[in-house]
Design a protein around this motif. Structure first.
Motif, PDB file in Angstrom:
ATOM      1  N   ARG A 179      44.258  40.063  38.074  1.00 12.53           N
ATOM      2  CA  ARG A 179      43.090  40.859  37.702  1.00 12.53           C
ATOM      3  C   ARG A 179      41.869  39.981  37.938  1.00 12.53           C
ATOM      4  N   GLU A 181      39.313  39.327  36.148  1.00 10.35           N
ATOM      5  CA  GLU A 181      38.935  38.492  34.999  1.00 10.35           C
ATOM      6  C   GLU A 181      39.866  37.283  34.864  1.00 10.35           C
ATOM      7  N   GLN A 291      32.979  41.576  29.677  1.00  9.24           N
ATOM      8  CA  GLN A 291      33.122  41.479  31.132  1.00  9.24           C
ATOM      9  C   GLN A 291      31.837  41.912  31.836  1.00  9.24           C
ATOM     10  N   PRO A 294      29.614  43.607  39.194  1.00  9.29           N
ATOM     11  CA  PRO A 294      28.517  43.847  40.138  1.00  9.29           C
ATOM     12  C   PRO A 294      28.432  45.328  40.521  1.00  9.29           C
ATOM     13  N   SER A 296      25.588  47.939  42.789  1.00 11.41           N
ATOM     14  CA  SER A 296      24.355  47.985  43.577  1.00 11.41           C
ATOM     15  C   SER A 296      23.397  49.030  43.019  1.00 11.41           C
ATOM     16  N   THR A 309      25.241  53.687  40.608  1.00  3.59           N
ATOM     17  CA  THR A 309      26.224  54.769  40.678  1.00  3.59           C
ATOM     18  C   THR A 309      27.594  54.114  40.760  1.00  3.59           C
ATOM     19  N   VAL A 310      28.449  54.493  39.818  1.00  2.45           N
ATOM     20  CA  VAL A 310      29.699  53.767  39.612  1.00  2.45           C
ATOM     21  C   VAL A 310      30.893  54.678  39.854  1.00  2.45           C
ATOM     22  N   ASP A 315      39.472  49.586  34.661  1.00  2.00           N
ATOM     23  CA  ASP A 315      39.169  49.931  33.273  1.00  2.00           C
ATOM     24  C   ASP A 315      37.664  49.985  32.975  1.00  2.00           C
ATOM     25  N   SER A 317      34.978  50.225  35.032  1.00  2.00           N
ATOM     26  CA  SER A 317      34.230  51.260  35.752  1.00  2.00           C
ATOM     27  C   SER A 317      34.608  52.656  35.252  1.00  2.00           C
ATOM     28  N   ALA A 318      35.828  52.804  34.727  1.00  2.79           N
ATOM     29  CA  ALA A 318      36.217  54.104  34.182  1.00  2.79           C
ATOM     30  C   ALA A 318      35.540  54.350  32.836  1.00  2.79           C
ATOM     31  N   ILE A 355      31.928  55.123  47.867  1.00  8.05           N
ATOM     32  CA  ILE A 355      30.894  54.690  46.927  1.00  8.05           C
ATOM     33  C   ILE A 355      29.911  53.734  47.598  1.00  8.05           C
ATOM     34  N   ASP A 473      34.387  44.125  47.453  1.00 11.45           N
ATOM     35  CA  ASP A 473      35.551  43.447  46.881  1.00 11.45           C
ATOM     36  C   ASP A 473      35.266  41.959  46.779  1.00 11.45           C
TER      37      ASP A 473
HETATM   38  C1  LIG Z   1      28.224  43.169  45.645  1.00  8.71           C
HETATM   39  C2  LIG Z   1      29.015  44.309  45.023  1.00  8.71           C
HETATM   40  C3  LIG Z   1      28.387  45.524  44.795  1.00  8.71           C
HETATM   41  C4  LIG Z   1      29.115  46.581  44.232  1.00  8.71           C
HETATM   42  N1  LIG Z   1      28.486  47.783  44.044  1.00  8.71           N
HETATM   43  C5  LIG Z   1      29.184  48.812  43.536  1.00  8.71           C
HETATM   44  C6  LIG Z   1      28.554  50.091  43.326  1.00  8.71           C
HETATM   45  O1  LIG Z   1      27.374  50.290  43.607  1.00  8.71           O
HETATM   46  N2  LIG Z   1      29.302  51.096  42.814  1.00  8.71           N
HETATM   47  C7  LIG Z   1      30.639  50.913  42.488  1.00  8.71           C
HETATM   48  O2  LIG Z   1      31.262  51.860  42.012  1.00  8.71           O
HETATM   49  N3  LIG Z   1      31.254  49.727  42.681  1.00  8.71           N
HETATM   50  C8  LIG Z   1      30.567  48.674  43.179  1.00  8.71           C
HETATM   51  N4  LIG Z   1      31.185  47.473  43.345  1.00  8.71           N
HETATM   52  C9  LIG Z   1      32.592  47.333  42.962  1.00  8.71           C
HETATM   53  C10 LIG Z   1      32.685  47.126  41.458  1.00  8.71           C
HETATM   54  O3  LIG Z   1      32.098  45.891  41.112  1.00  8.71           O
HETATM   55  C11 LIG Z   1      34.128  47.132  40.997  1.00  8.71           C
HETATM   56  O4  LIG Z   1      34.672  48.376  41.301  1.00  8.71           O
HETATM   57  C12 LIG Z   1      34.194  46.937  39.517  1.00  8.71           C
HETATM   58  O5  LIG Z   1      33.812  45.634  39.203  1.00  8.71           O
HETATM   59  C13 LIG Z   1      35.589  47.236  39.051  1.00  8.71           C
HETATM   60  O6  LIG Z   1      35.791  46.734  37.746  1.00  8.71           O
HETATM   61  P1  LIG Z   1      36.901  47.373  36.799  1.00  8.71           P
HETATM   62  O7  LIG Z   1      37.064  46.538  35.578  1.00  8.71           O
HETATM   63  O8  LIG Z   1      36.628  48.811  36.606  1.00  8.71           O
HETATM   64  O9  LIG Z   1      38.211  47.301  37.662  1.00  8.71           O
HETATM   65  P2  LIG Z   1      39.285  46.176  37.831  1.00  8.71           P
HETATM   66  O10 LIG Z   1      40.598  46.808  37.605  1.00  8.71           O
HETATM   67  O11 LIG Z   1      38.942  44.948  37.053  1.00  8.71           O
HETATM   68  O12 LIG Z   1      39.090  45.890  39.356  1.00  8.71           O
HETATM   69  C14 LIG Z   1      39.152  46.898  40.339  1.00  8.71           C
HETATM   70  C15 LIG Z   1      38.696  46.250  41.630  1.00  8.71           C
HETATM   71  O13 LIG Z   1      37.310  45.894  41.498  1.00  8.71           O
HETATM   72  C16 LIG Z   1      37.074  44.568  41.938  1.00  8.71           C
HETATM   73  N5  LIG Z   1      36.345  43.803  40.892  1.00  8.71           N
HETATM   74  C17 LIG Z   1      36.549  43.819  39.573  1.00  8.71           C
HETATM   75  N6  LIG Z   1      35.670  43.052  38.943  1.00  8.71           N
HETATM   76  C18 LIG Z   1      34.879  42.494  39.890  1.00  8.71           C
HETATM   77  C19 LIG Z   1      33.786  41.586  39.857  1.00  8.71           C
HETATM   78  N7  LIG Z   1      33.274  41.119  38.714  1.00  8.71           N
HETATM   79  N8  LIG Z   1      33.252  41.213  41.030  1.00  8.71           N
HETATM   80  C20 LIG Z   1      33.713  41.702  42.167  1.00  8.71           C
HETATM   81  N9  LIG Z   1      34.729  42.582  42.266  1.00  8.71           N
HETATM   82  C21 LIG Z   1      35.316  42.970  41.139  1.00  8.71           C
HETATM   83  C22 LIG Z   1      38.392  43.996  42.271  1.00  8.71           C
HETATM   84  O14 LIG Z   1      38.433  43.881  43.679  1.00  8.71           O
HETATM   85  C23 LIG Z   1      39.452  44.961  41.882  1.00  8.71           C
HETATM   86  O15 LIG Z   1      40.352  45.165  42.929  1.00  8.71           O
HETATM   87  C24 LIG Z   1      30.479  46.406  43.883  1.00  8.71           C
HETATM   88  C25 LIG Z   1      31.091  45.166  44.096  1.00  8.71           C
HETATM   89  C26 LIG Z   1      30.376  44.131  44.650  1.00  8.71           C
HETATM   90  C27 LIG Z   1      31.071  42.804  44.871  1.00  8.71           C
END
Ligand SMILES: Cc1cc2nc3c(=O)[nH]c(=O)nc-3n(C[C@H](O)[C@H](O)[C@H](O)COP(=O)(O)OP(=O)(O)OC[C@H]3O[C@@H](n4cnc5c(N)ncnc54)[C@H](O)[C@@H]3O)c2cc1C
Length: 474
Positions: A179, A181, A291, A294, A296, A309-310, A315, A317-318, A355, A473
């Motif tokens: 994961r 984290e 936690q 990132p 945009s 916009t997410v 977990d 992002s949900a 997205i 990613d």
């Molecule tokens: C520069 C950048 C810009 C982004 N912009 C957007 C956006 O505008 N809209 C959007 O919906 N998503 C965006 N994302 C993706 C978003 O950050 C991940 O979907 C989110 O962090 C997922 O977290 P989670 O706990 O829900 O999922 P998790 O189950 O923790 O992770 C799901 C996926 O998200 C990625 N992720 C998780 N945490 C991070 C982190 N801190 N840094 C980088 N990647 C991570 C991993 O690749 C993993 O496979 C962006 C990512 C980056 C790197």
């Protein structure tokens, strides 16, 4: 394929775009900054070798034992210097972000990981070999005696072991099993690895002996890097978060599993954020505060609001669409050069899927172009299933950008980013955008999609400086 072309001014290529214009001054400035930073990096490596030579190192190659020891010292110096460079690359220093962008800086940080580890492993192996040869004992006896007789050595070995753990967990195949984290927590051990290795650098050997210039230089390097990390990873984000007082103002569900969050705060123009940039956000609500993620900007920033916009991918992002109005938000950023400031050519081409539409939408809103000066390509499975498509259509009409919605299933093979029938008809980016040569292409979407668009742009002859992408990613 559904090729749905909506445009206020599809017309001929604007006259201004027919002849290549000189590269924009902002780009030249960025390249100068990048060159300066690269020169500083190479100079820092050259300086540590100079420290070794100034200490009479060149004379220490007379015997096999001396040669092994000298190689061990040089690999240790260069490896430690590279570790410091890696830490700076991850420290989110504004000049590094401006010159390379967060993506490229982190890619470089990652690329340096293995060479730095190999150099430091070499440092340990060569020094143990050199000392063992000098004392005429075997390497195991030498290692054991180092542990016993030099008090800082156990910490140095611990540092090396931690570093190996960090590099191994960062290998793509291993990293994917973690994961984010968990991986990040292991990664932070890299700082501990550097910290625990400092005492042996100062106490073992004569190169960094007390009172020498080399020692002051070495300490200054470590203090400078520590100050940069503390300032830009902790102090600046805390001060900015307190100053701008961001809170969640509105949550709007725009599609199943996708929501736009509008955050309001004070004097946000002082952040000098641009459409296309991202922040690392922390929402101070139950289950989310520990936690940071990132996201945009999905709308051009204003003086009192920012919008993201997410899409639910995990977990956090949900859970985000359920945060209450008024929830405090702290942040790091803005980061990234996926902005109009990085542009070099007169025409703008924005390509989005999934997205990835979020930064593309804010870029479209804030970029500087005259009517007819931009083309937006939205890739989706069917017309209407692109996120934020209503807003994008309205923006294209208002700003005079040509919009093409490229809808349809992916081809089963071939790696094209276009719908199957378009790929079969050999349609490419160059066919879709006649003025491609005079354009900067910005792409954001899933990794394979982005890679395919970038390949397409490159095979059309577009130089690297005219291709920009943001990866979501890690
Ligand atoms: C520069 C950048 C810009 C982004 N912009 C957007 C956006 O505008 N809209 C959007 O919906 N998503 C965006 N994302 C993706 C978003 O950050 C991940 O979907 C989110 O962090 C997922 O977290 P989670 O706990 O829900 O999922 P998790 O189950 O923790 O992770 C799901 C996926 O998200 C990625 N992720 C998780 N945490 C991070 C982190 N801190 N840094 C980088 N990647 C991570 C991993 O690749 C993993 O496979 C962006 C990512 C980056 C790197």
């Amino acid at each position: 394929m559904t090729l749905d072309t909506r445009s206020t001014r599809p017309g001929p290529t604007p006259a201004a775009t027919r002849v290549p214009t000189p590269v924009r001054p902002a780009y030249k400035k960025r390249m100068r900054l990048a060159d300066t930073l690269q020169t500083l990096c190479v100079t820092s490596v050259a300086l540590v070798i100079a420290l070794f030579l100034a200490d009479g190192g060149a004379a220490d190659f007379g015997t096999a034992a001396d040669t092994l020891t000298s190689i061990g010292i040089v690999t240790g110096l260069v490896g430690s210097d590279l570790l410091l460079v890696m830490m700076l690359l991850a420290a989110r220093l504004p000049p590094i972000d401006r010159a390379f962008g967060h993506d490229s800086a982190m890619a470089l940080h990652q690329q340096l990981g293995k060479p730095a580890l190999y150099l430091l492993l070499g440092h340990a192996v060569f020094l143990i070999g050199g000392y063992a040869a000098a004392e005429n004992v075997n390497v195991f006896a030498e290692t054991w005696s180092m542990f016993g007789s030099l008090p800082d050595m156990p910490l140095a070995f611990l540092g090396l072991a931690l570093l190996m753990a960090v590099v191994v967990t960062s290998l793509v195949v291993v990293r994917r099993r973690f994961r984010y984290e968990a991986w990040h927590a292991v990664h932070l051990l890299g700082y501990l690895a550097v910290l625990v290795s400092i005492p042996h650098q100062l106490s073992v050997g004569g190169l960094l002996a007390e009172g020498t210039i080399a020692r002051y230089y070495w300490l200054a390097l470590y203090l400078g890097v520590a100050a940069a990390i503390v300032t830009y990873r902790f102090v600046v984000p805390i001060v900015r978060s307190l100053r701008h007082r961001l809170v969640v103002d509105r949550v709007e569900r725009i599609a199943p599993g996708v929501a736009s969050l509008t955050l309001t705060g004070r004097a946000l123009n002082r952040l000098r954020a641009d459409g296309g940039q991202f922040f690392i956000w922390r929402f101070w609500s139950h289950g989310l505060w520990w936690q940071a993620h990132p996201f945009s900007l999905s709308a051009a920033p204003t003086n009192d609001s920012l919008r993201i916009t997410v899409r639910a991918l995990g977990d956090a992002s949900a859970d985000l669409p359920s945060v209450a109005r008024g929830t405090r938000v702290s942040f790091e950023g803005p980061y990234g050069i996926f902005t109009d400031r990085a542009r070099t050519a007169p025409h703008l081409v924005l390509v989005a899927a999934g997205i990835g539409v979020a930064p593309i939408r804010s870029l479209l809103e804030s970029a500087d172009f005259a009517p007819g000066g931009a083309t937006v390509l939205l890739r989706s499975h069917s017309v209407g299933d692109s996120y934020l498509s209503t807003e994008i259509i309205e923006l294209c009409q208002r700003r005079g950008a040509e919009l093409r919605i490229l809808a349809g299933q992916r081809p089963p093979r071939g790696g094209s980013w276009l719908p199957a029938d378009a790929a079969a008809a050999r349609i490419t980016l160059a066919t879709l955008v006649p003025q491609l040569r005079y354009s900067d292409v910005y792409v954001c979407g899933p990794r394979r999609f982005t890679d395919a668009v970038v390949r397409d742009a490159r095979s059309a002859g577009l130089p690297t400086r005219q291709i920009h992408y943001e990866r979501f990613d890690w």
